[in-house]
Write an enzyme that holds these catalytic residues in place. Structure first.
Site, short mmCIF file in Angstrom:
data_model
loop_
_atom_site.label_atom_id
_atom_site.label_comp_id
_atom_site.label_asym_id
_atom_site.label_seq_id
_atom_site.Cartn_x
_atom_site.Cartn_y
_atom_site.Cartn_z
NE ARG A 98 -72.41 15.13 3.77
CZ ARG A 98 -71.64 14.62 4.75
NH1 ARG A 98 -70.89 13.54 4.55
NH2 ARG A 98 -71.62 15.18 5.94
CB ALA A 99 -67.89 19.81 3.22
CB ALA A 103 -74.76 3.48 3.95
CG ASN A 104 -71.97 5.64 8.77
OD1 ASN A 104 -72.86 5.27 9.54
ND2 ASN A 104 -71.60 6.92 8.67
CG ASP A 125 -67.81 3.75 15.56
OD1 ASP A 125 -68.27 3.17 16.56
OD2 ASP A 125 -68.16 4.89 15.20
CG ASP A 176 -71.40 6.10 17.45
OD1 ASP A 176 -70.57 5.61 16.66
OD2 ASP A 176 -71.50 7.32 17.67
CB SER A 208 -66.52 8.50 16.57
OG SER A 208 -67.27 7.44 16.10
C1 G16 Z 1 -70.22 10.69 12.65
C2 G16 Z 1 -71.70 10.90 12.71
C3 G16 Z 1 -72.36 10.08 11.63
C4 G16 Z 1 -71.76 10.41 10.28
C5 G16 Z 1 -70.24 10.27 10.31
C6 G16 Z 1 -69.58 10.81 9.06
O1 G16 Z 1 -69.93 9.36 12.92
O2 G16 Z 1 -72.18 10.53 13.98
O3 G16 Z 1 -73.73 10.36 11.66
O4 G16 Z 1 -72.26 9.59 9.29
O5 G16 Z 1 -69.72 11.02 11.38
O6 G16 Z 1 -69.90 12.17 8.93
P1 G16 Z 1 -69.20 13.11 7.89
O7 G16 Z 1 -69.40 12.47 6.55
O8 G16 Z 1 -69.90 14.44 8.01
O9 G16 Z 1 -67.74 13.18 8.22
P2 G16 Z 1 -68.89 8.96 14.03
O10 G16 Z 1 -69.06 7.50 14.14
O11 G16 Z 1 -67.56 9.41 13.56
O12 G16 Z 1 -69.36 9.73 15.24
#
Ligand code: G16
Length: 551
Positions: free
Chosen positions: A507-508, A381-382, A284, A288, A69
């Site tokens: 957060r991690a 929010a992203n 992205d 998605d 992604s």
């Molecule tokens: C993924 C998840 C999203 C999440 C993002 C960041 O997005 O599908 O729900 O908000 O990662 O997650 P983290 O902060 O845990 O790294 P994507 O678009 O990369 O699949």
């Protein structure tokens, strides 16, 4: 007769586990994600896991999406999709992690046998899987490892080639509902385009969009797929321009473009040449997520992120429900994460008068909470999110007899939205069209949309630490408070309280080898200062690890 056990063990030799220097693989926010060269063995085990899952669920078809992604081109990842198109049930992440961390063939075989016994899996049942991938070059190699796992377990599979993540989710649900009274859609890519385009045309029956929208496709799989969708939309309803569609050059994927870049850096992407107040959107790497933005004169860049899409969709759908005469029967709620801007949360509660729920990061968390409501609008929010209509709400909408031409019009549009909006997962292509529908109906410009409320200044930072695993949040706080490292939350609190309307959490990440810091406050200067201080706090706890290798 043990043939699968033997094959699993024997084939291990072709896909040995990479040396992860003591770190464990973990099924994170969106499945396994890491540098692509470490992923082959994990893929092999995911094939095995998917076959177990399909057999456990009466031979329903399981989906596997190969994508990293928003991550850089050298990463890759894999996530499993359950029969109705949702993310893998969380209890199964335990099995996914267990198999992926097997040290050798015998351990993998034992893990498999353990799962078969514990989960009472009948190995004589058929196992069925479909899979697809984004445009990352490593995808082709990883598919081979996946197929080895599928073949070792006698699993039937279909390779759909390149697809966006939400398209694969669509295909899974369409496959598993094809013999039901109301199938989700035709079981083909074409079926996805036809359903989406038809619903969009229906939803636009009473409205006309103003001006074009330009879409930055992050140089990813969204580019060819959006072009394909445009053929079904036709040239007349909506003018869509495309930039950043260089999928033949893998190095530029998500680079200085795409939804994550735009949201995180709060800047326009490469190739941006937006005229004042023109609509722009960014997808992205696997399409998605989507965010909107525009050039507001001078140096001013304005972002319309996932919070904005949620409020726009919730207010419009709420109006349609009211205008259709269904207000008493159908209730809406909005689901967010801690990253939602405080101003957006306030707007939903005070102006839209809707219930808000807050969950941990990851669509897998938001989706389940949204599904508890008649209509659940969920967005991170992203820009990752969708709107879910419960079976009960769909029934009410279908059987409702409109009492006036105005009710009929609202009901027609509402019905169209139930088909336009991807019910399985956040889908940037369907969300793009949803936003276009709402803006056209409301006759709103991007400025009008922005004018609904004023965001609190905010900043998202990333800190590389030696071991992000020590950053754990307190259960039930939607990741807003840390329980580890000990004493860290108290230090954060002491810093944050010095700033007016200050809010900050740490957060991690579950997709990158980093710790994330989000902060907002009444003033831009305060926000920068506060997030800077918290970032220093974390860096001083752990010396910086410049070579993150395992995500
Ligand atoms: C993924 C998840 C999203 C999440 C993002 C960041 O997005 O599908 O729900 O908000 O990662 O997650 P983290 O902060 O845990 O790294 P994507 O678009 O990369 O699949």
């Amino acid at each position: 007769d043990g043939k699968y056990e033997t094959a699993i063990c024997e084939r291990f030799a072709d896909w040995p586990r990479a040396d992860t220097k003591g770190k464990e693989f973990s099924y994170g926010t969106a499945g396994f994600r890491m540098r692509a060269d470490l992923l082959d063995f994990v893929m092999y085990t995911v094939g095995i896991l998917a076959s177990l899952r399909s057999r456990k669920l009466n031979s329903n078809t399981i989906g596997i999406m190969i994508t990293a992604s928003h991550n850089p081109a050298e990463d890759n990842g894999v996530k499993l999709v359950d029969p109705m198109g949702e993310m893998l049930e969380q209890e199964w992440e335990f099995w996914a992690t267990g198999l992926a961390n097997s040290k050798d063939g015998a351990e993998l075989r034992n893990g498999y046998m353990h799962a078969v016994k514990d989960l009472k899996i009948e190995q004589t049942k058929e196992a069925k899987v479909i899979f697809a991938r984004d445009t990352r070059p490593s995808g082709a190699r990883l598919v081979k490892a996946l197929i080895a796992g599928l073949e070792a377990t006698g699993t039937k599979y279909i390779d759909y080639g390149y697809a966006t993540t939400p398209q694969l989710h669509y295909l899974v649900r369409a496959t598993n509902t094809q013999n039901q009274p109301i199938p989700y859609g035709e079981v083909s890519m074409e079926g996805y385009y036809k359903k989406t385009a038809e619903a969009f045309k229906q939803a636009m029956k009473y409205a006309t969009p103003k001006g074009p929208v330009t879409v930055d496709c992050a140089n990813g799989v969204g580019a060819p797929k959006l072009k394909e969708l445009m053929k079904y939309l036709g040239p007349d309803i909506l003018e869509i321009n495309i930039v950043n569609d260089k999928i033949e050059n893998p190095d530029v994927l998500n680079k200085n473009c795409g939804a994550d870049f735009v949201k995180t850096s709060q800047r326009a992407p490469l190739s941006f040449d937006g005229k004042l107040f023109e609509r722009w959107a960014s997808l992205d790497g696997d399409a998605d997520r989507i965010v909107y933005y525009f050039h507001a004169g001078g140096n001013v860049f304005r972002l319309l992120d996932g919070d904005r899409i949620a409020t726009l969709a919730a207010s419009f759908i709420g109006d349609l429900v009211r205008k259709s005469g269904l207000e008493e029967q159908i209730k809406l709620a909005v689901v967010q994460t801690a990253y939602a801007n405080g101003a957006a949360t306030k707007y939903v509660e005070k102006v839209l008068n809707l219930k808000i729920e807050t969950t941990a990061t990851g669509v897998k968390h938001l989706h389940h909470v949204a599904a508890r409501y008649d209509i659940g609008v969920y967005f991170e929010a992203n820009g990752h999110g969708t709107v879910l209509f419960s079976a009960r709400a769909l029934k009410q909408i279908r059987k409702h007899e409109p009492q006036s031409p105005a009710q009929l019009e609202a009901l027609d549009t509402l019905k169209a939205l139930t088909d336009l909006i991807n019910q399985t997962v956040g889908d940037a292509l369907s969300d793009l069209l949803l936003v276009e529908v709402v803006l056209a109906h409301k006759e709103w410009s991007v400025e009008d949309w922005l004018g609904t409320y004023t965001d609190l200044p905010n900043k998202l930072a990333k800190v590389y630490v030696q071991d992000r695993g020590v950053y754990r949040t307190v259960q039930g706080t939607a990741e807003r408070r840390l329980e580890s490292p000990p004493g860290m939350q108290e230090k954060i609190d002491a810093t944050v309280k010095k700033y007016k309307e200050g809010r900050c959490f740490v957060r991690a990440s579950g997709t990158e080898d980093a710790v994330r810091v989000y902060g907002e406050a009444a003033e831009v200067y305060d926000t920068e200062d506060m997030v800077g201080k918290i970032t220093e706090l974390i860096s001083s706890q752990s010396s910086r690890d410049m070579e993150p290798f395992l995500l």
